[in-house]
Write a protein that holds these residues in place. Structure first.
Motif, PDB file in Angstrom:
ATOM      1  N   TYR A 254       0.854  -1.206   0.000  1.00 37.46           N
ATOM      2  CA  TYR A 254       0.000   0.000   0.000  1.00 37.46           C
ATOM      3  C   TYR A 254       0.881   1.244   0.000  1.00 37.46           C
ATOM      4  O   TYR A 254       0.898   2.002   0.982  1.00 37.46           O
ATOM      5  N   PRO A 255       1.612   1.502  -1.083  1.00 34.67           N
ATOM      6  CA  PRO A 255       2.612   2.581  -1.045  1.00 34.67           C
ATOM      7  C   PRO A 255       2.011   3.967  -0.795  1.00 34.67           C
ATOM      8  O   PRO A 255       2.578   4.745  -0.032  1.00 34.67           O
ATOM      9  N   HIS A 256       0.874   4.253  -1.403  1.00 35.94           N
ATOM     10  CA  HIS A 256       0.298   5.598  -1.231  1.00 35.94           C
ATOM     11  C   HIS A 256      -0.298   5.773   0.162  1.00 35.94           C
ATOM     12  O   HIS A 256      -0.143   6.823   0.781  1.00 35.94           O
ATOM     13  N   LEU A 257      -0.979   4.759   0.604  1.00 31.45           N
ATOM     14  CA  LEU A 257      -1.575   4.824   1.942  1.00 31.45           C
ATOM     15  C   LEU A 257      -0.469   4.930   2.989  1.00 31.45           C
ATOM     16  O   LEU A 257      -0.564   5.721   3.943  1.00 31.45           O
ATOM     17  N   ASP A 258       0.577   4.164   2.795  1.00 33.66           N
ATOM     18  CA  ASP A 258       1.693   4.186   3.744  1.00 33.66           C
ATOM     19  C   ASP A 258       2.329   5.577   3.782  1.00 33.66           C
ATOM     20  O   ASP A 258       2.600   6.118   4.863  1.00 33.66           O
ATOM     21  N   ALA A 260       0.935   8.385   2.994  1.00 29.68           N
ATOM     22  CA  ALA A 260      -0.007   9.327   3.612  1.00 29.68           C
ATOM     23  C   ALA A 260       0.010   9.191   5.133  1.00 29.68           C
ATOM     24  O   ALA A 260      -0.044  10.181   5.869  1.00 29.68           O
TER      25      ALA A 260
ATOM     26  N   GLY B 296      -5.235  -4.017  -6.023  1.00 28.77           N
ATOM     27  CA  GLY B 296      -4.989  -2.578  -6.015  1.00 28.77           C
ATOM     28  C   GLY B 296      -4.865  -2.094  -4.575  1.00 28.77           C
ATOM     29  O   GLY B 296      -4.934  -2.876  -3.619  1.00 28.77           O
ATOM     30  N   GLU B 297      -4.717  -0.796  -4.434  1.00 23.95           N
ATOM     31  CA  GLU B 297      -4.542  -0.239  -3.084  1.00 23.95           C
ATOM     32  C   GLU B 297      -5.921   0.043  -2.485  1.00 23.95           C
ATOM     33  O   GLU B 297      -6.398   1.172  -2.462  1.00 23.95           O
ATOM     34  N   PHE B 298      -6.556  -1.008  -2.001  1.00 27.84           N
ATOM     35  CA  PHE B 298      -7.922  -0.888  -1.492  1.00 27.84           C
ATOM     36  C   PHE B 298      -7.944  -0.703   0.024  1.00 27.84           C
ATOM     37  O   PHE B 298      -7.138  -1.308   0.730  1.00 27.84           O
ATOM     38  N   ILE B 299      -8.895   0.108   0.439  1.00 26.69           N
ATOM     39  CA  ILE B 299      -9.127   0.273   1.884  1.00 26.69           C
ATOM     40  C   ILE B 299     -10.614  -0.028   2.131  1.00 26.69           C
ATOM     41  O   ILE B 299     -11.398  -0.073   1.174  1.00 26.69           O
ATOM     42  N   PHE B 309      -7.835   3.648  -2.301  1.00 24.65           N
ATOM     43  CA  PHE B 309      -7.425   4.740  -1.411  1.00 24.65           C
ATOM     44  C   PHE B 309      -7.852   6.058  -2.069  1.00 24.65           C
ATOM     45  O   PHE B 309      -7.614   6.287  -3.256  1.00 24.65           O
ATOM     46  N   LEU B 312      -6.032   8.218  -4.705  1.00 29.19           N
ATOM     47  CA  LEU B 312      -5.884   7.554  -6.007  1.00 29.19           C
ATOM     48  C   LEU B 312      -7.148   7.732  -6.841  1.00 29.19           C
ATOM     49  O   LEU B 312      -7.089   7.981  -8.044  1.00 29.19           O
TER      50      LEU B 312
END
Lengths: 324, 376
Positions: A254-258, A260, B296-299, B309, B312
């Motif tokens: 999770y590069p972007h979440l990390d 942030a 993908g970068e899911f939350i 996220f 994105l």
């Protein structure tokens, strides 16, 4: 006809080399058992079967007791010698039942027990007798999982014994390629993680590999990951290393979440929040709602902290946090 | 996907003998599908048959059950209060789908999924007459629980609906599809009251994630043909899938759409990034082992669905809205299930009031489809 004959046999005649029936973990510490046997003697004779017609015997149940007896320097050990007509399948059931009705079987023991019994019966039959043999009902789906874990390298079952691998994590690993299995087992050998963290690590490595078009092994062998793993004998750093590893994998998954989260943590740090004030960020930054909590024990303390909280509104750190 | 077994509800079979219209509809279906129907008195027999399969979802796509809709024919779309909803109305004509999109929520939504066709044009007609009698604008679609046009080659229903909607002025029918099944609609007198809508995606996503669907070029060619016949159109960029270079690929899709059709013929365009119930993920992993769509970068979103996220989502939306405003400035663009922050950061405004997004869409429908503006 009696199923067993009680005999005192010389230790030299009883061999633990053939460990087909062994359910308990190999290499478990038997010093406490030895102390008990030294003090009280052997309460329950071990179960053995004769090897062919010779006066040599194989252990069915009692590997630890035999080891303890050797440690204590005994010359003989009291045995229940199974009658020659008892089939191996019955001996297997006895080996499992004798352990399972003394204590709850550990994960490694469950896997070994399922593996042993599966030599003599299919999964459905095994599920049918599970209550009588395992001292608990096991459905065929669960038994299937245990058997797929049994097919993993022996090292995996050892990690189940030591608590470094959970059944759930082991089951996840069974779906992976051989290289990936070995790479992950290497990681878990060096760490001591909870079941949920093990699952997280397997899931993240698998997903990073799939997303990036590389193998799980390549992810696991990354220099950054190898660097945080402590040597096998360094027990002290295991917890910290586990957290560092999870941090690395999280930032890859999770590069972007990390990024942030780290930026927000930096902003919060600049606020230098006074004691008694806590700022809660929105989970994964999906909501726009932040919350601040003040704790207090008196009216004066409330007033003081409320004022400090109010002063944060002009702080650049708060602004940068909210202008994300 | 071919139908391997065809089941008919025995109650429906009895009704056919008394109802000539129903009889014709079912005869038509059977003759076109080309399978000998098997009568079934209890739908649980079909559920059991599907559940007994190793891959119930795949098997369910090949077993068609023709039955009656025993619930509400016209119902409100189940939006949530957390993310802004468009107040859509659903016409319940069937469930599940013969195409096989990896991300399809219907795989996890029904337990088990059953490919149902709800026969009985009279029931649809009665439900719609009631809706048409309401003093308000309605946007009605059949594409919530199934693709609107999968049965078009074997069923008179789509044509029936187009003609039914042609005779009134307070509702539009939106037929949403990934097929090119529009032949039976081409020469109908639709009176502008049907919007033919295509779910669109990049060729890469269609190729990897939308098994059994028409290619983008084919969808757009069908849209162009429909526009030539006077139909109004809509496009749904849903789900947007985030991958390297996706912004350029989606921008190309937007430009390609308007190479095929004039913006004046497009009533609305919706956009929404991939979101899913957590239960879908293991199904995708099992059924589509080569798909990386779930990685993908899911939350976890506020509605308990997995979402990309937010930054994105916002980043991709900003780029696409910019292109849409450049290429088709007059076309209404909206989000399906996004919140205030996303709207404001990408569109520059937020339809905050209760029903405001719905009203915007009603107005677009009234303007482009000739609905009664007094009902706005």
């Amino acid at each position: 006809m009696q199923a067993f004959k009680i005999s005192d046999l010389p230790l030299s005649a009883v061999s633990a080399a053939d460990n087909e029936f062994q359910i308990s973990g190999v290499g478990d510490d038997s010093s406490a058992l030895a102390a008990s046997m030294a003090a009280s003697g052997l309460c329950i004779p071990i179960l053995v079967t004769r090897q062919g017609s010779a006066e040599a015997y194989t252990v069915v149940s009692g590997f630890k007791r035999l080891e303890a007896a050797r440690t204590l320097g005994w010359e003989t050990i009291s045995c229940r010698v199974a009658h020659d007509t008892i089939a191996k399948s019955c001996l297997a059931k006895m080996a499992v039942a004798e352990n399972a009705f003394q204590r709850q079987l550990g994960p490694g023991e469950l896997v070994r027990a399922a593996g042993l019994l599966s030599k003599y019966m299919d999964i459905n039959e095994l599920a049918g007798i599970s209550q009588a043999v395992f001292n608990t009902g096991l459905n065929s789906g669960y038994l299937k999982s245990l058997l797929s874990i049994h097919d993993l390298p022996a090292h995996a079952v050892h990690l189940l014994d030591t608590g470094q691998l959970s059944i759930k994590a082991a089951k996840l690993i069974t779906a992976l390629e051989n290289d990936a299995v070995h790479a992950l087992l290497d990681i878990f050998s060096a760490l001591n993680l909870s079941a949920s963290k093990q699952t997280e690590i397997i899931t993240w490595t698998k997903e990073i590999a799939a997303r990036d078009g590389v193998t799980v092994k390549e992810v696991c062998m990354g220099a950054d990951i190898r660097q945080v793993l402590p040597s096998a004998d360094n027990l002290k750093d295991r917890a910290q290393a586990g957290n560092r590893l999870r941090g690395i994998l999280f930032s890859k998954r999770y590069p972007h979440l990390d990024a942030a989260k780290k930026a927000a943590a930096d902003s919060v740090r600049t606020l230098k929040l006074p004691k008694g004030i806590r700022l809660t960020l929105p989970e994964s930054f999906e909501s726009s709602v932040y919350s601040a909590t003040i704790s207090f024990t008196s009216v004066q303390e409330f007033a003081k902290r409320a004022e400090a909280l109010g002063q944060l509104s002009g702080h650049e750190g708060l602004k940068s946090l909210l202008d994300r | 996907m071919k139908i391997s077994r065809l089941f008919i509800d025995t109650d429906l079979e009895k009704e056919r003998n008394r109802d000539e219209s129903l009889n014709r509809e079912i005869d038509y279906l059977i003759s076109k599908i080309g399978r000998t129907p098997e009568m079934v008195g209890d739908s649980r027999e079909i559920y059991d048959l599907i559940n007994a399969a190793d891959d119930p979802v795949t098997v369910a796509k090949t077993i068609l059950y023709i039955t009656r809709n025993r619930g509400a024919v016209v119902r409100e779309c189940p939006g949530t209060s957390i993310y802004t909803c468009c107040d859509y109305t659903i016409l319940h004509t069937g469930t599940f789908c013969t195409m096989d999109c990896s991300y399809c929520i219907l795989q996890a939504y029904f337990h088990p999924p059953v490919l149902q066709y709800f026969a009985g044009l009279d029931i649809l007609s009665n439900g719609l007459d009631e809706a048409f009698g309401q003093e308000k604008i309605l946007r009605i679609g059949t594409g919530e629980y199934t693709d609107s046009l999968i049965w078009e080659p074997v069923s008179p229903m789509p044509a029936f609906l187009v003609e039914k909607f042609a005779g009134q002025k307070n509702a539009v029918l939106e037929l949403k599809t990934k097929t090119v099944n529009v032949n039976s609609l081409m020469d109908l007198d639709h009176n502008g009251k049907t919007i033919l809508a295509w779910s669109v995606n990049t060729p890469a996503v269609i190729g990897s994630e939308e098994k059994g669907t028409a290619a983008l070029s084919a969808r757009l060619a069908a849209a162009r043909d429909c526009a030539a016949k006077g139909y109004k159109l809509a496009f749904h960029f849903d789900p947007l899938v985030i991958y390297p270079g996706c912004d350029i690929a989606y921008a190309n899709v937007i430009r390609t759409i308007f190479d095929h059709v004039p913006p004046e013929d497009v009533v609305w365009i919706s956009i929404g990034t991939f979101r899913f119930m957590p239960q879908l993920k293991p199904i995708v992993e099992k059924r589509f082992p080569d798909s990386t769509i779930a990685y993908g970068e899911f939350i976890l979103g506020l509605d308990n669905k997995m979402r990309y996220f937010k930054p994105l989502r916002i980043g991709l939306y900003q780029k696409l809205v910019r292109v849409l405003r450049q290429v088709a400035p007059g076309v209404l663009v909206y989000y399906c299930m996004e919140d205030q922050e996303v709207w404001e950061k990408t569109m520059g405004f937020f339809p905050a009031k209760d029903g405001e997004l719905g009203h915007m869409l009603d107005k677009a429908a009234a303007d482009k489809c000739g609905l009664d503006r007094r009902l706005l």
